[in-house]
Design a protein around this motif. Structure first.
Motif: not given
Length: 451
Positions: A365-381
């Motif tokens: 699971e990866r979350v892209y840190n963004c100063p404006q919002c919670p950021g996108n999340l990707t899951i490689d499963s």
């Protein structure tokens, strides 16, 4: 005229893991008999409503079902989730004061990615309800209080990076019971720190310890948080007769909890003492929701003098409450970047086991840190299904609160990974526009669903 408490019964007669499994239709049938015998549905404060179906899109808004929703979700699952949604709508429309969805199958162990059934759960009824209400009514802050003896690891997983959903779970310590999670250090991702709060309790907690937690931790935090809507994941396997737990809570203890918590909606989760607990606990909760006297609801075999709190157990309860209060009071002092060691991407590697179907999933699971919002999340499963087929999927979530940059980047990631031959399915959940996309490599087929 005072608003009523709504109730939906859905025993799911045609769904069972096995005929003798603890999670079976009798869980609700004894309760229904008890409520009829007591004439509860004749009270003017309580009204019963029919169940309804959740749509496939309602489920895809929350879950990445592999390979698709129809492969993982039966009609019974859709009705359980839809019934909670129906009562939630009636509360927000002003038709009801509150509601109790007495439904099965349960859902709080179902995570964002669904390869099968785990912990008796395939889809997460509360999460589907919450995201539906956010999308339909624009709610900004929602609190979920999980009172099941088992940690609500699926609900935690779904909202771990969402700063607008406060998830509080009290449960028997994960070192002593399934699913082995739910510790105080599990606090949410960098952009949602301390919106996940776990209260692991030692075996043997009685009504006294439970209400110490409620009065000194849960209620003050809810007062601080000021949610627009409160959902109770009403698991009842903390009862002293439950065969799967080791807690000592009574029907009266549950009723007082409900009276104090004042949830807008309670949704049934666990509870497997079919005759000795569920009919009494459900009845007491329903009366508490309706503002009626519940003090005469006493289950067979409950003698208060037998269930006194062990001082050592109570000491552990107090220490957990003290630790979490310190975390909550200091949450604003924590720098989100400190949780990622200054990296722009927060990553977790998670092995997930589906105990019902013996599926082993490996997840990044990866979350892209963004100063404006919670950021996108990707899951490689990756996981092998019972049919022997290996699924390697990539799932992308654009959050409700996404800024324009993250929304555009989320679609770019989706288009980019459609070309990556490692993945036989690529999914996109754009919660900001209520759009779901699925690309199937083998057939070169793309499916789109819009709310």
């Amino acid at each position: 005229m005072k608003k009523k408490t709504g109730i939906v019964f859905f025993p799911a007669f045609d769904w069972a893991i096995s005929p003798t499994h603890p999670e079976r239709e009798e869980r609700l049938l004894y309760t229904r008999d008890q409520i009829f015998e007591e004439g509860i549905l004749d009270l003017p404060e309580i009204e019963e409503f029919p169940p309804r179906l959740a749509s496939l899109h309602d489920i895809a808004r929350v879950h990445f079902c592999v390979p698709d929703v129809s492969a993982q979700v039966l009609e019974a699952h859709r009705i359980a989730a839809g019934s909670a949604m129906s009562l939630g709508e009636k509360v927000l429309n002003g038709q009801l004061k509150n509601g109790f969805a007495l439904v099965r199958p349960p859902g709080h162990h179902a995570m964002r990615v669904v390869h099968g059934n785990r912990g008796f759960c395939s889809i997460n009824n509360e999460a589907i309800l919450v995201d539906y209400l956010r999308r339909t009514y624009g709610l900004k802050r929602i609190a979920i209080v999980d009172t099941d003896v088992h940690h609500g690891d699926g609900t935690q997983d779904i909202f771990y990076h969402d700063p607008d959903v406060l998830f509080i779970s009290f449960h028997q310590d994960g070192r002593t019971i399934y699913p082995g999670t739910g510790f105080t250090y599990e606090l949410g991702g960098p952009g949602a720190y301390a919106t996940t709060l776990n209260i692991p309790l030692p075996p043997g907690v009685t009504d006294t310890g439970l209400h110490y937690v409620v009065d000194n931790l849960i209620l003050p935090i809810l007062k601080d948080w000021q949610p627009d809507f409160v959902v109770n994941s009403a698991g009842q396997d903390n009862h002293f007769t439950d065969p799967l737990g080791q807690m000592l809570i009574s029907a009266q203890g549950y009723a007082r909890l409900t009276e104090k918590l004042k949830p807008d909606l309670a949704v049934l989760e666990g509870g497997y003492a079919i005759e000795s607990a569920l009919p009494y606990v459900n009845l007491a909760i329903l009366l508490a929701l309706a503002g009626k006297d519940y003090t005469s609801v006493v289950e067979p075999g409950y003698y208060p003098h037998r269930y006194q709190e062990n001082p050592k157990v109570f000491d552990q309860v107090q220490r957990v409450v003290e630790e979490l209060n310190e975390i909550w009071q200091g949450r604003h002092k924590v720098d989100p970047l400190s949780l990622t060691n200054g990296n722009k991407i927060y990553q977790r590697n998670k092995p997930i086991y589906y105990d019902t179907q013996f599926i082993e999933e490996k997840q990044i699971e990866r979350v892209y840190n963004c100063p404006q919002c919670p950021g996108n999340l990707t899951i490689d499963s990756q996981a092998y299904h019972p049919d022997g087929k290996r699924y390697h999927i990539l799932a992308i979530t654009i959050p409700f609160q996404a800024c324009k940059s993250c929304q555009e980047e989320g679609w770019h990631i989706y288009e980019q990974y459609k070309q990556d031959y490692r993945f036989n399915y690529v999914y996109l959940q754009d919660k900001s526009t209520d759009t779901f996309m699925m690309f199937q490599r083998e057939e070169q087929k793309e499916v789109r669903s819009d709310g």
